[in-house]
Scaffold this active site. Structure first.
Site, mmCIF file in Angstrom:
data_model
loop_
_atom_site.group_PDB
_atom_site.id
_atom_site.type_symbol
_atom_site.label_atom_id
_atom_site.label_comp_id
_atom_site.label_asym_id
_atom_site.label_seq_id
_atom_site.Cartn_x
_atom_site.Cartn_y
_atom_site.Cartn_z
ATOM 1 N N PRO A 101 0.823 -1.131 0.022
ATOM 2 C CA PRO A 101 -0.151 0.170 -0.130
ATOM 3 C C PRO A 101 1.261 0.943 -0.383
ATOM 4 O O PRO A 101 2.247 0.848 0.642
ATOM 5 C CB PRO A 101 -0.473 -0.375 1.575
ATOM 6 C CG PRO A 101 0.280 -0.638 2.303
ATOM 7 C CD PRO A 101 1.059 -1.645 1.245
ATOM 8 N N SER A 109 7.787 3.514 -1.483
ATOM 9 C CA SER A 109 8.684 4.770 -2.168
ATOM 10 C C SER A 109 9.783 3.762 -2.864
ATOM 11 O O SER A 109 10.127 4.130 -3.449
ATOM 12 C CB SER A 109 8.657 6.101 -1.439
ATOM 13 O OG SER A 109 8.844 5.921 -0.704
ATOM 14 N N ALA A 110 10.139 3.686 -1.602
ATOM 15 C CA ALA A 110 11.496 3.068 -1.544
ATOM 16 C C ALA A 110 11.548 1.822 -2.487
ATOM 17 O O ALA A 110 12.633 1.530 -3.251
ATOM 18 C CB ALA A 110 12.137 2.933 -0.270
ATOM 19 N N ASP A 152 14.819 3.486 4.587
ATOM 20 C CA ASP A 152 14.016 2.729 3.911
ATOM 21 C C ASP A 152 14.667 2.158 2.934
ATOM 22 O O ASP A 152 14.478 0.796 2.852
ATOM 23 C CB ASP A 152 12.892 3.753 3.627
ATOM 24 C CG ASP A 152 11.607 3.917 4.453
ATOM 25 O OD1 ASP A 152 11.492 3.272 6.239
ATOM 26 O OD2 ASP A 152 10.290 4.345 4.508
HETATM 27 O O1 PMV Z 1 8.837 5.420 5.751
HETATM 28 P P1 PMV Z 1 7.948 5.433 6.443
HETATM 29 O O2 PMV Z 1 6.665 5.894 6.617
HETATM 30 O O3 PMV Z 1 8.435 3.929 6.971
HETATM 31 O O4 PMV Z 1 9.111 5.956 7.723
HETATM 32 C C1 PMV Z 1 10.371 6.315 7.997
HETATM 33 C C2 PMV Z 1 10.961 6.824 9.339
HETATM 34 C C3 PMV Z 1 10.756 8.252 9.776
HETATM 35 O O5 PMV Z 1 11.535 7.521 10.138
HETATM 36 C C4 PMV Z 1 9.436 8.433 10.325
HETATM 37 C C5 PMV Z 1 11.383 8.799 8.727
HETATM 38 C C6 PMV Z 1 12.881 7.845 8.334
HETATM 39 O O6 PMV Z 1 13.302 8.908 7.098
HETATM 40 O O7 PMV Z 1 13.513 7.510 9.255
#
Ligand code: PMV
Length: 317
Positions: A101, A109-110, A152
């Site tokens: 999702p 995204s990554a 990520d």
């Molecule tokens: O992409 P997410 O929603 O899993 O968030 C990444 C984790 C954060 O610590 C909130 C942001 C980051 O760049 O580390």
């Protein structure tokens, strides 16, 4: 010419999100139950003479030239071309399919960036190292998330659980025994860049409060690393739940995340917390594997949109 296909997993953050942006450690786990696949086929005889991008998950079907300059897919393609000193892409069809999702903390995204970078570089005859893929994927994460820590793209590129500290060498870690997580989606889309920006505002308004919270999270992550490696999941679970409470204080939880955490704990999870940017997205529960299905059902009854069960194998398994 046959299609080149490359896939990349999703991820969850086990602990340390947000504080990781402020130089504290965090632990992230790849999730193979969701992934992104990029398939590219050269179309030298295409009547359009243009590369086409097809990404049904984000309702995208257009020529590459129609994407705005800063579109992450376009940037991914340009970064690969720049790296191999090619000034144009041969005409091809690029298909991106993801079961992850979007805007839910599972790293869609990554995962998309890594899949595109790997597929395109392979199509063009280059075999990028993981480090090279990771560096390019990080550049694209900056477009998505503003000031990402890089956790990520790193966990998704290497597809291994890692102990991560921004700007420092990361460390792969393996649990002392197999670990099971139930991942539950609140169904609420949440923007990581918005959550990170709001935490930044809070931090700027009250630095001593936020520095204390980040330090407390950093200490929990060090303890979590130890219990993860030892296989002490009772202690690890408690640590994850404490991490959730600190994330609440930071202001990134919400009612449904809190109630899913409560539901997981009351149905026997060893620990539970939001995972990722928060304000929606996903939560995780550390569970005994034989209770995973029943806790997943309880989370659906408590309002989760869907659940995934993922396992992290122990050494030698
Ligand atoms: O992409 P997410 O929603 O899993 O968030 C990444 C984790 C954060 O610590 C909130 C942001 C980051 O760049 O580390």
């Amino acid at each position: 010419m046959p299609a080149i296909s490359c896939s990349a997993p999703g991820k969850v953050i086990l602990c340390g999100e947000h504080a990781v942006v402020y130089q504290k450690p965090a632990i992230a786990v790849p999730v193979f139950e969701g992934s992104t696949k990029c398939s590219i086929v050269a179309k030298p005889n295409s009547p359009h003479d243009e590369t086409i991008i097809i990404a049904p998950n984000i309702a995208l079907k257009c020529f590459l030239s129609c994407l705005v300059e800063k579109h992450p897919i376009r940037v991914a393609i340009n970064l690969v071309l720049e790296k191999i000193n090619l000034d144009h892409l041969p005409v091809c069809e690029i298909r991106i399919n993801s079961s992850l999702p979007t805007a839910a903390g599972l790293g869609s995204s990554a995962s998309t960036s890594v899949a595109i970078i790997r597929a395109l570089s392979t199509l063009l005859g280059y075999s990028f190292s993981d480090d090279e893929v990771n560096q390019l994927a990080f550049e694209i994460e900056k477009i998505h998330h503003g000031t990402p820590s890089g956790i990520d793209n790193t966990v998704i590129t290497y597809a291994k659980t890692l102990f991560f500290n921004k700007g420092q060498p990361f460390e792969f870690i393996v649990p002392g025994k197999p670990l099971t997580l139930v991942i539950a989606d609140t169904g609420i889309k949440s923007s990581t860049s918005k959550a990170v920006a709001e935490v930044r505002q809070g931090y700027l308004a009250d630095q001593s409060k936020y520095i204390t919270l980040f330090n407390q999270i950093g200490d929990l992550v060090l303890s979590a690393k130890e219990s993860f490696i030892k296989g002490d999941f009772q202690l690890l679970g408690k640590t994850l739940t404490e991490n959730h409470l600190l994330l609440r204080e930071i202001g990134v939880s919400c009612d449904i995340l809190d109630s899913l955490v409560d539901s997981a704990l009351s149905h026997g999870a060893l620990g539970a917390k939001l995972s990722g940017g928060g304000q929606g997205g996903n939560m995780i529960a550390l569970v005994d594997s034989d209770r995973a299905e029943s806790i997943a059902s309880a989370l659906i009854s408590s309002g989760a949109l869907k659940t995934l069960i993922t396992h992290v194998p122990a050494k030698g398994i």
